[in-house]
Write a protein that holds these residues in place. Structure first.
Motif, PDB file in Angstrom:
ATOM      1  N   LEU A   1       8.051 -23.622  52.340  1.00 61.65           N
ATOM      2  CA  LEU A   1       8.457 -22.378  52.989  1.00 61.65           C
ATOM      3  C   LEU A   1       9.926 -22.376  53.410  1.00 61.65           C
ATOM      4  O   LEU A   1      10.579 -21.339  53.378  1.00 61.65           O
ATOM      5  CB  LEU A   1       7.575 -22.106  54.210  1.00 61.65           C
TER       6      LEU A   1
ATOM      7  N   TRP B   1      -1.932 -18.951  52.418  1.00 62.33           N
ATOM      8  CA  TRP B   1      -0.602 -19.196  51.858  1.00 62.33           C
ATOM      9  C   TRP B   1       0.065 -17.930  51.339  1.00 62.33           C
ATOM     10  O   TRP B   1       1.230 -17.655  51.645  1.00 62.33           O
ATOM     11  CB  TRP B   1      -0.665 -20.250  50.758  1.00 62.33           C
TER      12      TRP B   1
ATOM     13  N   HIS C   1      -0.855 -28.496  58.063  1.00 61.50           N
ATOM     14  CA  HIS C   1       0.161 -28.906  57.100  1.00 61.50           C
ATOM     15  C   HIS C   1       1.527 -28.953  57.787  1.00 61.50           C
ATOM     16  O   HIS C   1       1.888 -28.042  58.531  1.00 61.50           O
ATOM     17  CB  HIS C   1       0.209 -27.921  55.936  1.00 61.50           C
ATOM     18  N   ARG C   2       2.264 -29.984  57.522  1.00 63.68           N
ATOM     19  CA  ARG C   2       3.601 -30.126  58.103  1.00 63.68           C
ATOM     20  C   ARG C   2       4.647 -30.278  57.003  1.00 63.68           C
ATOM     21  O   ARG C   2       5.492 -29.412  56.824  1.00 63.68           O
ATOM     22  CB  ARG C   2       3.623 -31.323  59.067  1.00 63.68           C
TER      23      ARG C   2
ATOM     24  N   SER D   1       4.380 -29.884  53.803  1.00 65.20           N
ATOM     25  CA  SER D   1       4.328 -28.804  52.816  1.00 65.20           C
ATOM     26  C   SER D   1       4.878 -27.500  53.387  1.00 65.20           C
ATOM     27  O   SER D   1       5.514 -26.721  52.670  1.00 65.20           O
ATOM     28  CB  SER D   1       2.896 -28.604  52.313  1.00 65.20           C
ATOM     29  N   PHE D   2       4.657 -27.240  54.678  1.00 62.37           N
ATOM     30  CA  PHE D   2       5.258 -26.059  55.301  1.00 62.37           C
ATOM     31  C   PHE D   2       6.779 -26.152  55.243  1.00 62.37           C
ATOM     32  O   PHE D   2       7.466 -25.193  54.881  1.00 62.37           O
ATOM     33  CB  PHE D   2       4.803 -25.940  56.761  1.00 62.37           C
TER      34      PHE D   2
ATOM     35  N   LYS E   1       7.035 -13.849  54.639  1.00 62.42           N
ATOM     36  CA  LYS E   1       8.353 -14.487  54.624  1.00 62.42           C
ATOM     37  C   LYS E   1       9.325 -13.719  53.730  1.00 62.42           C
ATOM     38  O   LYS E   1      10.509 -13.574  54.054  1.00 62.42           O
ATOM     39  CB  LYS E   1       8.227 -15.926  54.133  1.00 62.42           C
TER      40      LYS E   1
ATOM     41  N   VAL F   1       8.606 -22.480  61.947  1.00 61.16           N
ATOM     42  CA  VAL F   1       7.330 -22.993  61.447  1.00 61.16           C
ATOM     43  C   VAL F   1       6.216 -22.703  62.453  1.00 61.16           C
ATOM     44  O   VAL F   1       5.107 -22.303  62.078  1.00 61.16           O
ATOM     45  CB  VAL F   1       7.420 -24.500  61.155  1.00 61.16           C
TER      46      VAL F   1
ATOM     47  N   PHE G   1      -4.783 -25.569  59.187  1.00 60.77           N
ATOM     48  CA  PHE G   1      -3.368 -25.270  58.964  1.00 60.77           C
ATOM     49  C   PHE G   1      -2.518 -26.316  59.680  1.00 60.77           C
ATOM     50  O   PHE G   1      -1.537 -26.023  60.342  1.00 60.77           O
ATOM     51  CB  PHE G   1      -3.009 -23.834  59.368  1.00 60.77           C
TER      52      PHE G   1
ATOM     53  N   TYR H   1       4.835 -19.294  62.052  1.00 59.51           N
ATOM     54  CA  TYR H   1       3.877 -19.184  60.948  1.00 59.51           C
ATOM     55  C   TYR H   1       2.492 -19.644  61.395  1.00 59.51           C
ATOM     56  O   TYR H   1       1.471 -19.034  61.052  1.00 59.51           O
ATOM     57  CB  TYR H   1       4.325 -20.041  59.765  1.00 59.51           C
ATOM     58  N   LYS H   2       2.448 -20.743  62.130  1.00 62.61           N
ATOM     59  CA  LYS H   2       1.162 -21.249  62.609  1.00 62.61           C
ATOM     60  C   LYS H   2       0.489 -20.212  63.515  1.00 62.61           C
ATOM     61  O   LYS H   2      -0.733 -20.024  63.470  1.00 62.61           O
ATOM     62  CB  LYS H   2       1.365 -22.555  63.381  1.00 62.61           C
TER      63      LYS H   2
ATOM     64  N   ARG I   1      -4.967 -23.401  52.614  1.00 62.77           N
ATOM     65  CA  ARG I   1      -3.934 -22.722  51.833  1.00 62.77           C
ATOM     66  C   ARG I   1      -4.492 -21.584  50.990  1.00 62.77           C
ATOM     67  O   ARG I   1      -3.845 -20.552  50.816  1.00 62.77           O
ATOM     68  CB  ARG I   1      -3.200 -23.739  50.949  1.00 62.77           C
TER      69      ARG I   1
END
Length: 369
Positions: free
Chosen positions: A25, A270, A17-18, A20-21, A277, A41, A15, A44-45, A266
């Protein structure tokens, strides 16, 4: 100097991802997040990381499990993983969202690696031998610098290789990416591995896109292990595909010597995050879904290898985990499902999330803006 390769199986929940987050999101493109957005963010992580830790409680073997998370938004997770020391963890050093590889921290990349001392330092690289020669050359030179450094300090190197089609290659496949994946990508992956090895880039583990046949997977593994590199491993990445496609790739890879695991992100987390969210379920249900999705893939991997599964521990709020991931609808990433408890849906993502029931609380220090 450590021996090249990795001796264990490796089941990674990535996870890191930067871009794409931020984009998918929060709708942030073309700029860095402000401090409030960065905290969001990071929260979420934390949810994904708590899901991983709950999966360990549910029975995923710690000696095979691993996380891959970035410093920018996942600093708390990296610090906690380092402190615990009972499972592998990986950290990326590439700039996110770029077609050409470069270092996230420029010439200071080594200081960031030493700060967290991850089990693996990871890069994501797009490399097609028939694409731009100058770009490939620049990437290989930077990657050799990193490879030499990691070898010098006896740290493990994970290389995520993506081989996107050139316009001509895609045209030759009638514009069909699935045809490209089957007809052209396997040979191009082998060529990319050989070219990077010739440039003296020496990963311990290759993180590669899945392949449709055992023959194609064997050819890629043979390339990764050629020239005395017999302990180098390959793990299959998920590429954000549907659960059904990921299942197919894992079952193929599990039968091939040299494939030592997977890195699926993801597909696992995801939908759980998106529903949280959108206030469709509370944080603890998101954590539970992620835990069960990751464990379902771990179980599938172990079963496909022909080894008895780790025991289940508890059932949590969503009941018994399915032995094989199911697909809710075409293209869906959902593996496990959970009902929303009446009156229990929480509002959005908290800036300082509460710890999940399956793992220790993560220190609530803010990530770097």
């Amino acid at each position: 100097m450590a021996e090249l390769g990795y001796a264990k199986e490796l089941l990674v929940l990535p996870f890191d991802h930067r871009s794409s987050f931020l984009d998918k999101l929060l709708g942030i493109k073309g700029r860095q997040p402000n401090q409030v957005e960065a905290r969001l963010v990071a929260s979420y992580k934390d949810i994904v990381y708590d899901g991983f830790k709950k999966a360990l409680f549910l029975g995923v073997p710690k000696d095979k499990a691993a996380v891959l998370v970035d410093e920018q938004f996942g600093q708390r997770c990296l610090e906690d993983a380092k402190m615990r020391g009972d499972f592998a963890f990986c950290m990326p050093v590439e700039k996110s969202g770029q077609d050409e590889f470069d270092f996230e921290f420029g010439v200071k990349y080594a200081a960031h690696i030493e700060k967290f001392a991850p089990t693996f330092t990871k890069v994501l690289v797009r490399y097609n031998v028939e694409a731009n020669y100058d770009v490939n050359k620049r990437q290989a030179e930077r990657l050799k610098t990193l490879s030499d450094y990691l070898k010098h300090v006896s740290r493990k190197f994970m290389f995520e290789l993506l081989v996107p089609p050139t316009p001509l290659q895609l045209e030759e496949c009638g514009g069909d990416v699935n045809r490209y994946d089957v007809e052209k990508r396997p040979a191009l992956m082998v060529a990319a591995i050989k070219a990077l090895q010739a440039a003296k880039v020496e990963p311990d583990v290759w993180k590669l896109e899945g392949l449709a046949t055992a023959e194609a997977a064997k050819a890629v593994c043979d390339a990764a292990r050629t020239g005395g590199r017999m302990k180098v491993g390959v793990i299959v990445l998920g590429r954000g595909e549907s659960a059904e496609k990921v299942k197919e790739w894992l079952q193929v890879g599990a039968r091939v010597a040299g494939v030592i695991g997977f890195a699926v992100g993801r597909t696992v987390f995801w939908d759980a995050l998106a529903l949280f969210k959108d206030r469709k379920h509370p944080r603890e249900v998101a954590v539970e879904l992620i835990a069960k999705n990751y464990k379902a893939l771990a179980d599938l991997w172990v079963e496909s290898r022909g080894v008895s599964r780790p025991p289940r521990v508890g059932t949590g709020t969503t009941g018994v985990i399915s032995r094989v991931p199911s697909v809710a609808s075409p293209g869906s990433r959902v593996i496990a499902k959970a009902p929303v408890a009446a009156g229990d849906a929480t509002g959005g993502v908290p800036s300082a999330p509460a710890p999940s029931g399956g793992g220790e609380e993560i220190a609530k220090t803010p990530p770097p803006a």
